[in-house]
Design a protein around this motif. Sequence first.
Motif, PDB file in Angstrom:
ATOM      1  N   GLN A  77     -62.801 -32.932   1.758  1.00 49.72           N
ATOM      2  CA  GLN A  77     -64.104 -32.560   1.208  1.00 49.72           C
ATOM      3  C   GLN A  77     -64.463 -33.438   0.016  1.00 49.72           C
ATOM      4  O   GLN A  77     -65.600 -33.942  -0.078  1.00 49.72           O
ATOM      5  N   GLY A  78     -63.517 -33.625  -0.895  1.00 50.28           N
ATOM      6  CA  GLY A  78     -63.794 -34.404  -2.098  1.00 50.28           C
ATOM      7  C   GLY A  78     -64.231 -35.817  -1.788  1.00 50.28           C
ATOM      8  O   GLY A  78     -65.168 -36.347  -2.397  1.00 50.28           O
ATOM      9  N   LYS A  79     -63.560 -36.452  -0.837  1.00 55.88           N
ATOM     10  CA  LYS A  79     -63.899 -37.839  -0.502  1.00 55.88           C
ATOM     11  C   LYS A  79     -65.263 -37.932   0.178  1.00 55.88           C
ATOM     12  O   LYS A  79     -66.049 -38.849  -0.085  1.00 55.88           O
ATOM     13  N   ILE A  80     -65.569 -36.987   1.070  1.00 59.14           N
ATOM     14  CA  ILE A  80     -66.868 -37.026   1.742  1.00 59.14           C
ATOM     15  C   ILE A  80     -67.992 -36.738   0.744  1.00 59.14           C
ATOM     16  O   ILE A  80     -69.039 -37.405   0.759  1.00 59.14           O
ATOM     17  N   LEU A  81     -67.783 -35.790  -0.162  1.00 56.35           N
ATOM     18  CA  LEU A  81     -68.800 -35.505  -1.173  1.00 56.35           C
ATOM     19  C   LEU A  81     -69.006 -36.707  -2.096  1.00 56.35           C
ATOM     20  O   LEU A  81     -70.144 -37.016  -2.477  1.00 56.35           O
ATOM     21  N   THR A  82     -67.926 -37.388  -2.444  1.00 59.34           N
ATOM     22  CA  THR A  82     -68.052 -38.593  -3.266  1.00 59.34           C
ATOM     23  C   THR A  82     -68.891 -39.647  -2.558  1.00 59.34           C
ATOM     24  O   THR A  82     -69.761 -40.290  -3.163  1.00 59.34           O
ATOM     25  N   GLY A  83     -68.640 -39.840  -1.257  1.00 58.76           N
ATOM     26  CA  GLY A  83     -69.433 -40.799  -0.490  1.00 58.76           C
ATOM     27  C   GLY A  83     -70.906 -40.421  -0.454  1.00 58.76           C
ATOM     28  O   GLY A  83     -71.784 -41.282  -0.585  1.00 58.76           O
ATOM     29  N   CYS A  84     -71.191 -39.128  -0.301  1.00 59.24           N
ATOM     30  CA  CYS A  84     -72.589 -38.678  -0.282  1.00 59.24           C
ATOM     31  C   CYS A  84     -73.255 -38.909  -1.632  1.00 59.24           C
ATOM     32  O   CYS A  84     -74.403 -39.368  -1.705  1.00 59.24           O
ATOM     33  N   ARG A  85     -72.541 -38.602  -2.722  1.00 62.18           N
ATOM     34  CA  ARG A  85     -73.104 -38.834  -4.058  1.00 62.18           C
ATOM     35  C   ARG A  85     -73.399 -40.315  -4.272  1.00 62.18           C
ATOM     36  O   ARG A  85     -74.443 -40.689  -4.832  1.00 62.18           O
ATOM     37  N   GLN A  86     -72.485 -41.160  -3.830  1.00 63.58           N
ATOM     38  CA  GLN A  86     -72.692 -42.604  -4.006  1.00 63.58           C
ATOM     39  C   GLN A  86     -73.922 -43.085  -3.242  1.00 63.58           C
ATOM     40  O   GLN A  86     -74.706 -43.907  -3.746  1.00 63.58           O
ATOM     41  N   LEU A  87     -74.111 -42.583  -2.033  1.00 60.16           N
ATOM     42  CA  LEU A  87     -75.286 -42.990  -1.250  1.00 60.16           C
ATOM     43  C   LEU A  87     -76.579 -42.508  -1.890  1.00 60.16           C
ATOM     44  O   LEU A  87     -77.557 -43.257  -1.983  1.00 60.16           O
ATOM     45  N   ILE A  88     -76.589 -41.265  -2.342  1.00 61.98           N
ATOM     46  CA  ILE A  88     -77.794 -40.736  -2.968  1.00 61.98           C
ATOM     47  C   ILE A  88     -78.152 -41.541  -4.209  1.00 61.98           C
ATOM     48  O   ILE A  88     -79.317 -41.861  -4.463  1.00 61.98           O
ATOM     49  N   ASN A  89     -77.150 -41.922  -4.976  1.00 60.02           N
ATOM     50  CA  ASN A  89     -77.419 -42.679  -6.192  1.00 60.02           C
ATOM     51  C   ASN A  89     -77.856 -44.116  -5.909  1.00 60.02           C
ATOM     52  O   ASN A  89     -78.561 -44.721  -6.716  1.00 60.02           O
TER      53      ASN A  89
END
Length: 382
Positions: A77-89
């Motif tokens: 979960q942590g890694k996928i959420l990090t990837g999503c945050r990076q894309l949004i930013n």
Amino acid sequence: MDYDNFFPLGLAIGRAFLGREQDQAKLIRNIQAARHTLLLSPRKYGKTSLVKNVIYELKCPATDIDLFLAATTESIQGKILTGCRQLINQVAKKPEKWLTVLAEYFRTTNKHWSVGIKGLSLEFSPESNDDVAQNILDALRSTEHILSKKKQIALLFIDEAQEIAKVEHNITIEGAIRHFAQESKYLVLIFSGSNRHMLAHMFSDNVRPLYDLCEQLKLERISPDLYREYFDYVAMQTWNKPLDSQVSTRIIEISQCHPKTVYLLSKQVWDHAQFNNRMPIQTDVDTVWDAYIDLKLKDTRYLLKNRSVSQIKLLTTIAIGDNRELSGKKFQQKFNLTSSAIIQSLSLLEQDDMIERIPDSCFRIIDPVIAATLERYNRDYL
């Protein structure tokens, strides 16, 4: 002339990326059509290089997450959420403008999320990890929501994706990914990993959630002729002459066109020739290869230490070129093993990407370093 860029030991980018034009074109088409893709190949075939070159070509928002050593559902979960945050930013250039949009989206979910700005970046996280699969689904959907507002295609590259299958509640996580992927129009997923057989099972077994979700793209070895052209090109850049054909042939024979090994061996041949202030000659190839096999001997033994005696015998037999009809009577008598025991050992070696089938019902050891080490040091097994 700095030839290191032509024979990279890491990612092959730019001119060093060759022989994958069709694969690159297909992956670009998939991304532009918002089709998800599963990349399949043995280790060190250039899957990550392919994705990085496609990202450079498309110049689209993209991020990669590596699930290696993600041993729990929470770490996945942590890694996928990090990837999503990076894309949004990457997409939301002014975080304060998009904070309200993101906060409003998370208010529509079934649980409370913390949303805010940290420095120059948007941040979000679930207040509870009671349902990891739902959290992953919400994070992916939030990314899709922002991308849809911007009408922007983006890429999430999930490497070592087979690790999902190893954690608790893996089926619900796979189900969440499928649920999202079936409805997404802007966020495109690319999956790859170092265990292609486990990945193929995840995406090809009709009882698994990810069944038939992706278009599969299998990477093969690059043709010898293309490598010969490339060697000549780099030699012209280095010495203003094409490479001796015997040198090219010997590099190809030893490396067996294994992509990582081609670059590694070629760089060492170029280094050796430069040190001697001349162009490479055929004996240079064997000299540097022999030295490299000795250098990697300890590592190779470590890779093989948990293999059974029967598997080592089969690997050594394949390494010396006796690679046909391995379950026949000849090898049953030679190894004192039944046909079924030999077939089982071969199957395990295939599953672990130690060997692969090639035309004419033959086997090949995938890593030329392992093959050369066994050929040199393990004949006593036979």
